[in-house]
Write a protein that holds these residues in place. Sequence first.
Motif, PDB file in Angstrom:
ATOM      1  N   ALA A 286      38.170  61.845  37.728  1.00 44.43           N
ATOM      2  CA  ALA A 286      37.613  62.786  36.756  1.00 44.43           C
ATOM      3  C   ALA A 286      36.848  63.898  37.456  1.00 44.43           C
ATOM      4  CB  ALA A 286      36.707  62.052  35.775  1.00 44.43           C
ATOM      5  N   ALA A 287      36.106  63.551  38.511  1.00 43.46           N
ATOM      6  CA  ALA A 287      35.368  64.573  39.254  1.00 43.46           C
ATOM      7  C   ALA A 287      36.326  65.568  39.906  1.00 43.46           C
ATOM      8  CB  ALA A 287      34.483  63.912  40.312  1.00 43.46           C
ATOM      9  N   LEU A 288      37.378  65.065  40.508  1.00 43.18           N
ATOM     10  CA  LEU A 288      38.363  65.948  41.145  1.00 43.18           C
ATOM     11  C   LEU A 288      39.038  66.849  40.114  1.00 43.18           C
ATOM     12  CD1 LEU A 288      39.861  63.426  43.709  1.00 43.18           C
ATOM     13  CD2 LEU A 288      38.907  65.670  44.297  1.00 43.18           C
ATOM     14  N   LEU A 330      45.156  70.530  33.510  1.00 43.01           N
ATOM     15  CA  LEU A 330      43.723  70.736  33.718  1.00 43.01           C
ATOM     16  C   LEU A 330      43.120  71.586  32.613  1.00 43.01           C
ATOM     17  CD1 LEU A 330      43.759  71.303  37.584  1.00 43.01           C
ATOM     18  CD2 LEU A 330      42.912  69.287  36.367  1.00 43.01           C
ATOM     19  N   ARG A 331      43.828  72.630  32.213  1.00 48.24           N
ATOM     20  CA  ARG A 331      43.298  73.480  31.134  1.00 48.24           C
ATOM     21  C   ARG A 331      43.158  72.697  29.830  1.00 48.24           C
ATOM     22  NH1 ARG A 331      47.260  77.615  33.417  1.00 48.24           N
ATOM     23  NH2 ARG A 331      45.976  79.099  34.586  1.00 48.24           N
ATOM     24  N   ARG A 340      31.975  62.496  30.828  1.00 44.95           N
ATOM     25  CA  ARG A 340      31.794  61.067  30.551  1.00 44.95           C
ATOM     26  C   ARG A 340      32.439  60.206  31.641  1.00 44.95           C
ATOM     27  NH1 ARG A 340      32.986  62.654  25.258  1.00 44.95           N
ATOM     28  NH2 ARG A 340      35.154  61.975  25.521  1.00 44.95           N
ATOM     29  N   ALA A 341      33.653  60.550  32.030  1.00 44.78           N
ATOM     30  CA  ALA A 341      34.398  59.717  32.976  1.00 44.78           C
ATOM     31  C   ALA A 341      33.852  59.817  34.397  1.00 44.78           C
ATOM     32  CB  ALA A 341      35.878  60.111  32.957  1.00 44.78           C
ATOM     33  N   PHE A 629      47.820  64.121  37.283  1.00 49.71           N
ATOM     34  CA  PHE A 629      47.153  62.843  37.060  1.00 49.71           C
ATOM     35  C   PHE A 629      46.914  62.729  35.560  1.00 49.71           C
ATOM     36  CE2 PHE A 629      43.700  59.880  36.665  1.00 49.71           C
ATOM     37  CZ  PHE A 629      43.731  59.033  37.781  1.00 49.71           C
ATOM     38  N   GLU A 630      47.659  61.870  34.900  1.00 48.51           N
ATOM     39  CA  GLU A 630      47.536  61.732  33.448  1.00 48.51           C
ATOM     40  C   GLU A 630      46.205  61.084  33.084  1.00 48.51           C
ATOM     41  OE1 GLU A 630      49.596  62.952  31.361  1.00 48.51           O
ATOM     42  OE2 GLU A 630      51.405  63.333  32.558  1.00 48.51           O
ATOM     43  N   GLY A 631      45.482  61.689  32.158  1.00 48.47           N
ATOM     44  CA  GLY A 631      44.217  61.129  31.711  1.00 48.47           C
ATOM     45  C   GLY A 631      43.133  61.261  32.764  1.00 48.47           C
TER      46      GLY A 631
END
Length: 762
Positions: A286-288, A330-331, A340-341, A629-631
């Motif tokens: 999530a950070a990436l 990403l958009r 949150r993640a 990366f899905e999700g």
Amino acid sequence: MSKSRIRPYNSPAGGWGALEATGKALVEQGIPASGAATLLRMNQPQGFDCPGCAWPDPKHTSSFEFCENGAKAVAWEATAKRCTPELLAKHTVAELEGWNDYDLEMLGRLTHPMRYDPASDTYRPVSWDEAFSEIGQILRDLSSADQAEFYTSGRASNEAAFLFQVFARAFGTNNFPDCSNMCHEATSVGLPQSLGVGKGTVLLEDFDKADAILIFGQNPGTNSPRMMTSLRDASRRGAAILSFNPFRERALERFQAPQNPIEMASLTSTPISSRFFQVRVGGDAAALKGIMKACIEMDDAAVAEDEARLLDINFIVGHTNGYEALAADLRATPWPAIERASGLSRVDLECAARTYLQAESAILVFGMGLTQHHRGTENVRLLTNLALLRGNVGRPGAGICPVRGHSNVQGNRTVGITEKPTTEFLNRLRDTFGFEPPRDHGHDVVRAIEAMQSRKARAFLALGGNFAAATPDTNATRRAMRDLDLTVAISTKLNRGHLVHGRHAFILPCLARTEVDQQETGPQSITVEDSMSMVHASAGRNRPASEHLRSETAIVAGIARATLGSNPDIPWEHLTADYDRIRDAIEAVFPIFQGYNARIRVPGGFHLTSLARERVWATPSGKAEFAVFEGLDEDPHQDDPEALWLTTMRSHDQYNTTLYSLSDRYRGVFGQRMVVFINQAEMDRRGLHAGDHVTLETISTDGVERAVEGFKVVPYSLPNGCCGAYYPEANPLVPLYARDPQSGTPSYKAVPIRIRRMAQGG
């Protein structure tokens, strides 16, 4: 040993604390003078390679080219203590099983080949010829070669690892579970998909040119301390260093260089991280995605304002595929979900993106905090996406830098330790040695354990390592290993793995990296490959711990000859008499080693070419590949309100399963290891207090109860929803099924657990 206590450690990493710990280690092993002399030969052009981590040597080696933990590794194997047959005869295996791992290895160096005696439940001495003959007979009696598992530790030399895989393939199997399966296998699978190579793309000198260094899931102060010199130098010249880790590791905060007299005398230190981002456990993906989303949004804004592009659009168009799909994903990913993640704010992630975009060149460093997840391979590809957005592959001061563990884990893979060999490699092996190698894929670590559980595997041969302690689902693994017909361990010291044995069991003691390897043609050098694909020679200078020791290569050759006889006709004795001959054979099988023997005689060795470093992409498309990366979840989502994500990690006084003490200086833990780190808010939520004893219980999906009692609660600054405990004590909590489906890497860095308070007095 240190008194059991929890006490904050306020000093910087390195410095006087490191020097004190080094001296203490030498004294504890009974080698204060000889050990100091040995350290002066470590990582020197005419000396031996550090038996610890795989961080590369600088071109201009100083007289003191070692770190605290490297010194401990040398003290550990150059010890004056001896684990003799007389000592082992006094202790049954059942008794030794009750000892902790530190006390087992503190018995000292193994001195004689040993065979398990079931009548007395002890290990007893055996001659080398008897050991080889019995092992060979048991292997020949197997109904199939695929019933044998050939395990390697990353400390084995190129020469020993090469002979080991020749032996196993001549025997008829591609079963090669090895330590890389448990750490950086996701790197070996993910990077080829993105870049066409399975290794990093940087050299050590790139750290002198980078404007920014981003570090994900890596604790260099403990796991690769010599990296701290590069980070310190980068920080002092103004490079931005961004660190992403659930723990605020001391070495990533500030470092005092033991080799710098000014810092030592003035008690000053160098700040390392420009910014520290405490990402939640399992939040790196999530950070990436958040950093990349911010990069694209800033680039979109630049386009809208008719300003210069912030992404390297020429590189993206000319060298990559898949950018539009990545950008669209990403958009469409909302910021609240990313926050949150990841456990990080949008402001934090935009700050990181801005720093990255402003850097002309950037290195992206990562460790097992990224790879040991259910989607570890995808994590590696996600990090690579970030590098590709700015063209940070294949130019000075930029690239991908996976930090490998053991000193030759990368070299083992290069010379053929793989369960998935290529057709080209097998054909060259056939042409060089005159036998037809097996073509079917073999077992990695997890599949080897599953084969043991189903009784499809009956024999286990280990070239180093401590398999029974290092593997996930520890209790299930040990039950399966105890049901084997044969276990063989080529080792320097007694460890937990020798106590988890089959019906027939042998411990075969080998020379250490620090010791003279005398063969028929004289003293030999072995070779290793570091994390940056530099191959160099290593030659021990110490007298062997026992006259009964043999080199790894000689032991492998002895078992091979006893097992295979003269069919196929491989000249085992001829090869081991002079390691130049082994290297000639490696060169014949792997052309990348062209001129091997001549090139290792040049101080510093040579670099194995990385095509991606030259911007040549050995992918099916001929281009570097972006990957969506899905999700946002790196690991299966948990709805349980009691769930915490547990990450396992090393203490500072530890290297893999080897314990140099029971303390962890930088985290303020002394004389104990059964601790669980958790923040105060999560403690309050569960009614826990510092010092409470608790049980950690895995939230399993297979109906099997996995729990470990006796962890002490230690308050620590961590993100909400997270906790941490030491490896291997927490390994029983890691289910065998919890692994990356692409690489098989176990999810040591993200185990969903509950914490239960133990009954008073428990």
